[in-house]
Write an enzyme that holds these catalytic residues in place. Sequence first.
Site, PDB file in Angstrom:
ATOM      1  N   CYS A  75       0.829  -1.207   0.000  1.00  0.00           N
ATOM      2  CA  CYS A  75       0.000   0.000   0.000  1.00  0.00           C
ATOM      3  C   CYS A  75       0.862   1.255   0.000  1.00  0.00           C
ATOM      4  O   CYS A  75       1.832   1.356   0.738  1.00  0.00           O
ATOM      5  CB  CYS A  75      -0.906  -0.014   1.226  1.00  0.00           C
ATOM      6  N   CYS A  92      -0.335   5.521   7.691  1.00  0.00           N
ATOM      7  CA  CYS A  92      -1.695   5.081   8.002  1.00  0.00           C
ATOM      8  C   CYS A  92      -1.684   4.120   9.194  1.00  0.00           C
ATOM      9  O   CYS A  92      -0.765   3.322   9.350  1.00  0.00           O
ATOM     10  CB  CYS A  92      -2.278   4.388   6.773  1.00  0.00           C
ATOM     11  N   CYS A 101      -3.495  -1.778   8.596  1.00  0.00           N
ATOM     12  CA  CYS A 101      -2.596  -2.705   7.867  1.00  0.00           C
ATOM     13  C   CYS A 101      -1.117  -2.514   8.182  1.00  0.00           C
ATOM     14  O   CYS A 101      -0.272  -2.459   7.294  1.00  0.00           O
ATOM     15  CB  CYS A 101      -2.797  -2.566   6.358  1.00  0.00           C
ATOM     16  N   CYS A 127      -7.411   2.525  -0.808  1.00  0.00           N
ATOM     17  CA  CYS A 127      -7.361   1.706   0.402  1.00  0.00           C
ATOM     18  C   CYS A 127      -7.678   0.278  -0.010  1.00  0.00           C
ATOM     19  O   CYS A 127      -8.621   0.031  -0.757  1.00  0.00           O
ATOM     20  CB  CYS A 127      -8.384   2.195   1.426  1.00  0.00           C
ATOM     21  N   GLN A 156     -19.838  -7.941  12.645  1.00  0.00           N
ATOM     22  CA  GLN A 156     -18.439  -8.366  12.446  1.00  0.00           C
ATOM     23  C   GLN A 156     -17.916  -7.718  11.174  1.00  0.00           C
ATOM     24  O   GLN A 156     -18.566  -7.803  10.135  1.00  0.00           O
ATOM     25  CB  GLN A 156     -18.371  -9.888  12.266  1.00  0.00           C
ATOM     26  N   TYR A 213     -22.938 -10.985  25.823  1.00  0.00           N
ATOM     27  CA  TYR A 213     -22.358  -9.934  24.967  1.00  0.00           C
ATOM     28  C   TYR A 213     -22.768 -10.199  23.511  1.00  0.00           C
ATOM     29  O   TYR A 213     -21.928 -10.301  22.622  1.00  0.00           O
ATOM     30  CB  TYR A 213     -20.828  -9.900  25.065  1.00  0.00           C
ATOM     31  N   GLU A 220     -27.072  -8.200  26.028  1.00  0.00           N
ATOM     32  CA  GLU A 220     -26.222  -7.175  25.427  1.00  0.00           C
ATOM     33  C   GLU A 220     -26.543  -5.817  26.063  1.00  0.00           C
ATOM     34  O   GLU A 220     -27.688  -5.521  26.361  1.00  0.00           O
ATOM     35  CB  GLU A 220     -26.487  -7.168  23.903  1.00  0.00           C
ATOM     36  N   ASP A 227     -18.684 -13.560  24.496  1.00  0.00           N
ATOM     37  CA  ASP A 227     -17.883 -12.842  23.486  1.00  0.00           C
ATOM     38  C   ASP A 227     -17.678 -11.399  23.947  1.00  0.00           C
ATOM     39  O   ASP A 227     -18.207 -10.462  23.346  1.00  0.00           O
ATOM     40  CB  ASP A 227     -18.635 -12.897  22.137  1.00  0.00           C
ATOM     41  N   CYS A 282     -11.460 -11.231  21.548  1.00  0.00           N
ATOM     42  CA  CYS A 282     -10.638 -10.434  20.629  1.00  0.00           C
ATOM     43  C   CYS A 282      -9.391  -9.951  21.355  1.00  0.00           C
ATOM     44  O   CYS A 282      -8.676  -9.074  20.868  1.00  0.00           O
ATOM     45  CB  CYS A 282     -11.442  -9.265  20.073  1.00  0.00           C
TER      46      CYS A 282
HETATM   47  N1  SAH Z   1     -21.202 -11.353  19.891  1.00  0.00           N
HETATM   48  C1  SAH Z   1     -21.427 -10.210  19.060  1.00  0.00           C
HETATM   49  C2  SAH Z   1     -20.771  -8.908  19.538  1.00  0.00           C
HETATM   50  C3  SAH Z   1     -19.508  -8.979  20.308  1.00  0.00           C
HETATM   51  S1  SAH Z   1     -18.754  -7.404  20.616  1.00  0.00           S
HETATM   52  C4  SAH Z   1     -21.037 -10.508  17.625  1.00  0.00           C
HETATM   53  O1  SAH Z   1     -20.413 -11.519  17.337  1.00  0.00           O
HETATM   54  O2  SAH Z   1     -21.385  -9.722  16.745  1.00  0.00           O
HETATM   55  C5  SAH Z   1     -19.000  -7.234  22.349  1.00  0.00           C
HETATM   56  C6  SAH Z   1     -20.351  -6.701  22.703  1.00  0.00           C
HETATM   57  O3  SAH Z   1     -20.413  -6.595  24.135  1.00  0.00           O
HETATM   58  C7  SAH Z   1     -20.672  -5.314  22.190  1.00  0.00           C
HETATM   59  O4  SAH Z   1     -21.855  -5.382  21.443  1.00  0.00           O
HETATM   60  C8  SAH Z   1     -20.849  -4.457  23.456  1.00  0.00           C
HETATM   61  O5  SAH Z   1     -21.861  -3.484  23.314  1.00  0.00           O
HETATM   62  C9  SAH Z   1     -21.235  -5.493  24.472  1.00  0.00           C
HETATM   63  N2  SAH Z   1     -20.958  -5.157  25.888  1.00  0.00           N
HETATM   64  C10 SAH Z   1     -19.885  -4.514  26.392  1.00  0.00           C
HETATM   65  N3  SAH Z   1     -19.940  -4.471  27.732  1.00  0.00           N
HETATM   66  C11 SAH Z   1     -21.079  -5.108  28.098  1.00  0.00           C
HETATM   67  C12 SAH Z   1     -21.692  -5.386  29.360  1.00  0.00           C
HETATM   68  N4  SAH Z   1     -21.122  -4.999  30.493  1.00  0.00           N
HETATM   69  N5  SAH Z   1     -22.860  -6.053  29.349  1.00  0.00           N
HETATM   70  C13 SAH Z   1     -23.423  -6.479  28.192  1.00  0.00           C
HETATM   71  N6  SAH Z   1     -22.888  -6.228  26.973  1.00  0.00           N
HETATM   72  C14 SAH Z   1     -21.744  -5.551  26.919  1.00  0.00           C
END
Ligand code: SAH
Length: 473
Positions: free
Chosen positions: A74, A80, A83, A176, A299, A328, A349, A398, A425
């Site tokens: 790039c 930047c 990447c 990009c 995602q 989450y 969530e 998650d 992550c």
């Molecule tokens: N599992 C989903 C999103 C994961 S990202 C997917 O695969 O698309 C993590 C998520 O956790 C976000 O949407 C964020 O808003 C949420 N989050 C963060 N802190 C939190 C909490 N204390 N209680 C509930 N959700 C929460």
Amino acid sequence: MRKKNVVLEKVPVTAYAAEGKALARQDGKVIFIEGGVVPGDVVDIRLSKNKKDWAEGKATHIHTYSPQRVTPFCEHFGVCGGCKWQMLPYSLQLEYKQQQVVDNLQRIGHLELPAMSPILGSKYSTQYRNKLEFTFSNRAYLTDAEIAEDGVIPQRNALGFHVPKLFDKVLDIHTCHLQQEPVNQIRNTVKAYALEHDLPFYDIRAQQGWLRNLVVRICTTGEVMVNLVIHYEDEPARKALLDHLLATVPGITTIVYTINPKKNDSIFDLEPRIYFGKGYVEEKLEDFVFKIGPKSFFQTNTYQGVTLYQVTRDFAGLTGTEIVYDLYCGTGSIGIFVSRKAAKVIGIELIKEAIDDARENATANQVQNAEFFAGDVVDICDDAFFAQHGQPGVVITDPPRAGMHEKLVEKLLQIAAPKIVYVSCNPATQARDLALLSKMYTVKKVQPVDMFPHTHHIENVVLLEKKLLASEK
Ligand code: SAH
């Protein structure tokens, strides 16, 4: 050696560390190095921190380049913030990510690991993102070469990405590689028109100017959404610009615009308005369809998103009788993805709008066995909640980069579901949480998935199974 302002000379870089830093060892000390160096380089390091066992610093000069380096593809590489790992071949990036997962789980988590499957690389290592946000700015980042040219100050307006650590500077992007076309065409068309018609680019210091952000979503279904964020309404100018965009670039399926009179860039408390098309796009994961509006979370790498969810579903090993908790859950995508193999899915969530999307997504996919709840997982997951919705057969979690709250981990230990699938992550916080869970759970499977080629970001899925108590053996 504990003095400040120490420069270490000709240090061989030996490994990668977390967060994209590289690592060297000297006189029994571990040195974390910033500044785009890779294992195999020999560098000078100016230390910014210098403790007894470890130090931290920035590479100021590279004496020898690692033979493993490749030429970045790039033109914006080096300035930047995206990447940043282009100087490494993709296969080596994957090796380093795999090693990071092992290091974290062993060193932070002190966990006994099963034989690990190799990280799943991304089928596409460029053009893999479905969303990018570009920023308009009247303070373009200029390179030394650009400033030096005959003393003539070049174009100051930019449409591109914030430059890391310089909050008011934006790098003008020509091409990009993170999204497929027509995204470059869209951005460059908007910029050329804005320059030609003297439309004011935003001045972040003075809080003035009209054009603020351009957000583009492109889906594997071929749908393309543009969200133009402006500081104030100027209907004739807005219409002229967006009509020009529609007439010039084929393939845009919907355009929305958002008026943001605030100081910050977030659009979450604002109401995007539809200019053209249906105002959202649809993305497909296997045969599930997800509606993505301008404010929805999804995602960012759809291709690998499917892989990640397939690993998650596979680890959950559902038989159709289990109650699955999707903690989450964002817009409910994991829960919906596993729903056909579950008796019931309970998604939780924090963000209410995401829960609204989750419910809508469930309905659109004829998923009738999923319920979604908005609130903090720590508050919602109390005894009464589990009593009401049932004992989980599998908990899928998650969390964001910070990992799970300790209180939630304690709750999970108390609830003692037979299986936990932990999607993360950030392997460092995942390792910390797994260490707490290891009182009761064994790590059965570990599968890193590369969602973000050419960056140091790592996604990792772990399957935990409850240890048998002596009485159960
Ligand atoms: N599992 C989903 C999103 C994961 S990202 C997917 O695969 O698309 C993590 C998520 O956790 C976000 O949407 C964020 O808003 C949420 N989050 C963060 N802190 C939190 C909490 N204390 N209680 C509930 N959700 C929460």
